[in-house]
Design a protein around this motif. Structure first.
Motif, PDB file in Angstrom:
ATOM      1  N   GLU A 144       0.637  -1.279   0.090  1.00 33.17           N
ATOM      2  CA  GLU A 144      -0.115   0.139   0.105  1.00 33.17           C
ATOM      3  C   GLU A 144       1.169   1.169  -0.152  1.00 33.17           C
ATOM      4  N   GLN A 145       1.704   1.145   0.753  1.00 36.23           N
ATOM      5  CA  GLN A 145       2.607   2.178   0.894  1.00 36.23           C
ATOM      6  C   GLN A 145       3.817   2.458  -0.529  1.00 36.23           C
ATOM      7  N   VAL A 146       3.566   1.448  -1.274  1.00 38.81           N
ATOM      8  CA  VAL A 146       4.726   2.150  -3.100  1.00 38.81           C
ATOM      9  C   VAL A 146       2.972   2.293  -3.852  1.00 38.81           C
ATOM     10  N   ARG A 147       2.331   1.789  -3.227  1.00 37.16           N
ATOM     11  CA  ARG A 147       0.606   2.118  -4.238  1.00 37.16           C
ATOM     12  C   ARG A 147       0.599   3.262  -4.000  1.00 37.16           C
ATOM     13  N   ASP A 148       0.877   3.702  -3.045  1.00 37.25           N
ATOM     14  CA  ASP A 148       0.447   5.684  -2.790  1.00 37.25           C
ATOM     15  C   ASP A 148       1.872   6.148  -3.142  1.00 37.25           C
ATOM     16  N   ARG A 149       3.278   5.328  -3.705  1.00 38.66           N
ATOM     17  CA  ARG A 149       4.302   6.789  -4.046  1.00 38.66           C
ATOM     18  C   ARG A 149       3.897   6.426  -5.221  1.00 38.66           C
ATOM     19  N   VAL A 150       3.733   5.589  -6.270  1.00 37.01           N
ATOM     20  CA  VAL A 150       3.305   5.145  -6.884  1.00 37.01           C
ATOM     21  C   VAL A 150       2.108   6.409  -8.107  1.00 37.01           C
ATOM     22  N   LEU A 151       1.002   6.063  -6.949  1.00 41.06           N
ATOM     23  CA  LEU A 151      -0.103   7.204  -7.445  1.00 41.06           C
ATOM     24  C   LEU A 151      -0.033   8.771  -7.337  1.00 41.06           C
ATOM     25  N   THR A 152       0.965   9.188  -6.001  1.00 40.34           N
ATOM     26  CA  THR A 152       1.890  10.680  -6.170  1.00 40.34           C
ATOM     27  C   THR A 152       2.570  11.161  -7.686  1.00 40.34           C
ATOM     28  N   ALA A 153       3.577   9.915  -8.177  1.00 38.85           N
ATOM     29  CA  ALA A 153       4.553   9.964  -8.470  1.00 38.85           C
ATOM     30  C   ALA A 153       3.636  10.416 -10.403  1.00 38.85           C
TER      31      ALA A 153
END
Length: 345
Positions: free
Chosen positions: A285-294
């Motif tokens: 989920e943390q990774v997902r959110d970082r991707v969505l930020t990008a």
């Protein structure tokens, strides 16, 4: 996977390899490469690498065993107080003792998916030349030799079928720390472009550049340098992809806006979503959110994900365990897929 995702480089070596005698080392290295490739494929990695299992370090593999070296070369200081020291060249002509193609072919023997290969940037190896020069071997002649060897290193990997060749330019941000005027960085970019410009457009589409503030013993050498000062000059490099440390940044939105404003046309930015210097394993989920930020800054067709850096760029670095590295990679793969689904890709 709709959003491409790739490993960056080193994965901590198993104890069997780090403790092997010289006679045992080749067989132990082959087993480590086989295990690395197998585990990456089992995690679902669409692209794999050898994890640099048999490299002494990401930076010095081309000169391993070279006779014309002394131990007292340039020193790279890290934030926690430890240092790494490069060797010093004592004579010419400069020639690589080892090419990265060797590592690529070792991984390909065990892989059923595309294999990428990391090579060291010529700018890093330029630091082998001493400040007071070498009698009978002027710096201009050395740099010409270096450019030719770096070109051959990349080309041999492309010719051997590498999915992509990743040029490790981790000293880019450090250059601004050593020389805030930017002169050293400009010299590094010019030298690297001298090599990259020798490749066709189709070939450069398979060449990427990686940069980070260092990752050794869970410490960095240049995280205190403003990323925004580096990126516009980094993007002057003639490459088809850029692998950018981002998970360790305190203000990724600000940096990503710079990426979006300067990324060259046609190039893809692979954004770091796991931090090898952080002992905590990221959740998907943390990774997902970082991707969505990008994805708020970059369109999907110009976005990819990666780890911030290798997990053990120097062979003796045991600060991160092998299991932790694979757990972080698993989170990267899962989180990238979750983000792609949420974006409707």
């Amino acid at each position: 996977m709709p959003i491409p995702t790739e490993p960056i480089g080193s994965i901590p070596r198993p104890a069997e390899l780090t403790g092997a005698s010289p006679s045992e080392r080749p067989a132990a290295a082959d087993r480590a490469v086989r295990d690395t490739v197998k585990r990456l494929e089992e995690l679902g990695s669409p692209v794999v690498s050898d994890g640099e299992q048999s490299k002494p370090s990401f930076a010095t593999y081309p000169v391993e065993g070279l006779a014309a070296l002394a131990a007292d070369g340039a020193v790279i200081p890290f934030a926690d107080g430890h240092q790494r020291q490069l060797p010093r060249l004592t004579g010419g002509p400069f020639r690589y003792a080892c090419r990265a193609e060797k590592y690529l072919r070792a991984a390909q023997r065990h892989a059923s998916v595309p294999v990428k290969q990391a090579v060291i940037a010529p700018s890093m190896l330029s630091l082998l030349y001493p400040a007071d020069g070498i009698d009978g071997y002027p710096v201009r002649e050395f740099l010409d030799d270096l450019a030719g060897e770096a070109e051959a290193d990349i080309r041999s990997c492309l010719d051997a079928g590498a999915h992509v060749v990743q040029v490790d330019f981790t000293e880019a941000r450090l250059a601004l720390k050593l020389d805030p005027s930017g002169g050293l960085l400009e010299n590094f970019v010019a030298l690297n472009n001298q090599v990259l410009e020798r490749f066709s457009g189709d070939e450069r589409a398979r060449i990427g550049v990686h940069t980070c503030p260092g990752a050794d013993l869970d410490s960095t050498h240049s995280l205190d340098v403003d990323y925004a000062a580096l990126l516009p000059r980094l993007f002057q490099l003639k490459a088809g992809a850029f692998y950018l440390q981002m998970a360790g940044e305190s203000d990724p939105d600000r940096v990503l806006s710079v990426v979006a404003g300067h990324l060259p046309p046609g190039a893809r930015a692979f954004i770091g979503v796991t931090d090898p210097n952080d002992p905590a394993v990221e959740t998907p989920e943390q990774v997902r959110d970082r991707v969505l930020t990008a994805a708020r800054h970059l369109p999907a067709d110009r976005l990819g994900t990666c780890d911030d850096c290798g997990f053990a760029p120097f062979a003796d670095d045991t600060s991160t365990s092998r299991e932790t590295a694979f757990a972080k990679i698993s989170a990267r793969l899962q989180g990238t897929a979750m983000a792609a689904e949420q974006l409707g890709l």
